[in-house]
Design an enzyme around this catalytic site. Sequence first.
Site, mmCIF file in Angstrom:
data_model
loop_
_atom_site.group_PDB
_atom_site.id
_atom_site.type_symbol
_atom_site.label_atom_id
_atom_site.label_comp_id
_atom_site.label_asym_id
_atom_site.label_seq_id
_atom_site.Cartn_x
_atom_site.Cartn_y
_atom_site.Cartn_z
ATOM 1 C CB SER A 193 -6.134 -12.141 2.048
ATOM 2 O OG SER A 193 -4.742 -12.201 1.841
ATOM 3 C CG ASP A 234 -3.825 -7.296 7.682
ATOM 4 O OD1 ASP A 234 -2.920 -8.141 7.540
ATOM 5 O OD2 ASP A 234 -4.828 -7.250 6.945
ATOM 6 C CG HIS A 267 -4.671 -11.071 6.735
ATOM 7 N ND1 HIS A 267 -4.813 -9.916 6.013
ATOM 8 C CD2 HIS A 267 -4.638 -12.089 5.818
ATOM 9 C CE1 HIS A 267 -4.852 -10.201 4.731
ATOM 10 N NE2 HIS A 267 -4.766 -11.507 4.586
#
Length: 628
Positions: free
Chosen positions: A162, A318, A345
């Site tokens: 991320s 995602d 994710h």
Amino acid sequence: MRIRRCAPAAAGLAALAGFACGEGASTAGDEGASAAAVSALVRNQALHVPMRDGVRIAVDVWLPDGIEPGDRLPSMIRATRYWRARDEVGIPLEKTANFAEAERWNGAGYALVLVDGRGSGASFGSRRFELAEDEVRDYGEVADWIAAQPWSNGRVGAYGVSYAGNTAEMLAVNGNPVVKAVAPLFNDFDNFGHLIFPGGVLTVGFLEDWSNRTRMQDLNDMCGLSDATGPACDEVLGRVTGVKPVDADHDGFLLAAAVAEHRANTVPFEAALEYEFRDDPFGPYGETNVGHRRSPSGHLPQIEESGVAMFIRVGWQDAATVNGTLGRYNTISNAQQVFIGPWDHGASNDTDPFRPVDTPVDPDAATQFAELVVFFDAHLKEDGSGETPTEIHYYTLGADRWTRTETWPPEGFDDVTWYFREDGALSTEAPASEAGEDRYTVDFTATTGTRNRWYTNGGGGDVVYGDRRAEDEKLLTYTSAPFAVDTEITGHPVVTLHLASTETDGAFLVYLEDVAPDGTVRYLTEGQLRGMMRAVTDDPPLYRKYGPHRGESRADALPLVPGEVAELGFDLWATSVLIRAGHRIRVALAGADADTFLRYPRNRSVPDLSVQRNAMHASRIVLPMRPN
């Protein structure tokens, strides 16, 4: 663990950093000395590293247990804006939150350096917007600082999921020769287009919560993060006081001063509500073109010039990050080893809609880490090959199958056009009549819930859409006849809507679904477009796109003309799925997702739509297909 010994030539670098190779620390109480006065051989140390402008960046350094004077090893950076470490009260080192991660990397022969991004955690500075240029430059200076340490072999990599995946990729922007390889995992390659404003539609459900929580982190509000007040707050602070201060900050003065500077940070949600196009001013500082500047997609020439090798993971559901991964793959020449799986994710959960919700993730966490080590060893260890294959491994939903390809889209698929027809049919036969339309009043209660592809990006969590048949009753749907043979869809569906609206703006969402013989409706993928954003440009995109390209600038705004038929063409997010014989495919059209997107039009009016399905205006979807 293979570790190189400290050579005499390294003494100059060690002195520059305030270390002597193999010597212990000197002690210093002043804050300026905090970057230098730490032993080279302490297992875990927290310190400030000063940047070019004097801003101090907090780092945690984890060295292997038993490291000896003269040992030299590669280093791994994980830089974040979510606190590099927590201040855990009365917890032995081996019980702290980062210990397991450090053990894995140290055991693989790496130093691990955790970094608080500028304006976050225990670092000083403020954030005009996420991943601004000064933050990105900081990471290059941290890499230089690492390479100068007596325990470093002068080679640095970066990884993360991320935001930390974004910092890993953006590290390459600096062109720093010590950075050899990066692993951006589940990162937002184009934050505007693939997470915050997909198709120009604001993901308000995700962003408001993310913005609120990061604001509390920036202000070191541990009780706010825990939703705790009164005695419950005291209990929380008895375990975790907040972000971990640097070791030299004995009285908390430095942390308090850093947090005070964070108060000037832009609050992303507040700014996004006023920011609609890529070139709009963003936040109180009036920064422009943030939609490109804050994402790796806006810096591809520098990333390509760096030559860094890349190891990439992403999930089909995602957010829309898979399109960024594929766009990057087909745009720059860096070695890229890509894995696209049935993951949420971060790959903590399996998200294949044709398997039970509790199906264990595959590969498991240990195997995923081992794959990372193999990649980085090739580029950061002295005996590494320096090579990474450029290839994509993708999983096909519903087939439990992985496929390797060096080209995208993969070969062997034909584009098949499916037309919207009368009585809710979806057919490969084009309409012949000059008349034909379906009326639909937008239902603003329609939702995909809060366990969807957008919410998972806000902090992990499984993606579970469940049976969509009840929600589809709120939408305008077109469904095919049962398939005669198993058929794979792999690539980028592209939809073309011809419709008229009673309003000048709106959100247009299209879902591709599988309908089983028993009536179960499974979500496969989606795409969306804000009506105001529909103008297509011939200007070349910054990276490879797979549907109509839009500049998404304020000058390109094109309101709908009420009652006038408009064409809206856009791609759905890439997918790979097997449609079994006897199953049908469905296209469902919505004008809202109540739990996920901002309501359009923003004046809260309710559009009536007229969707055209005739010879002159043939609404349709093109699917890349092949018999299995």
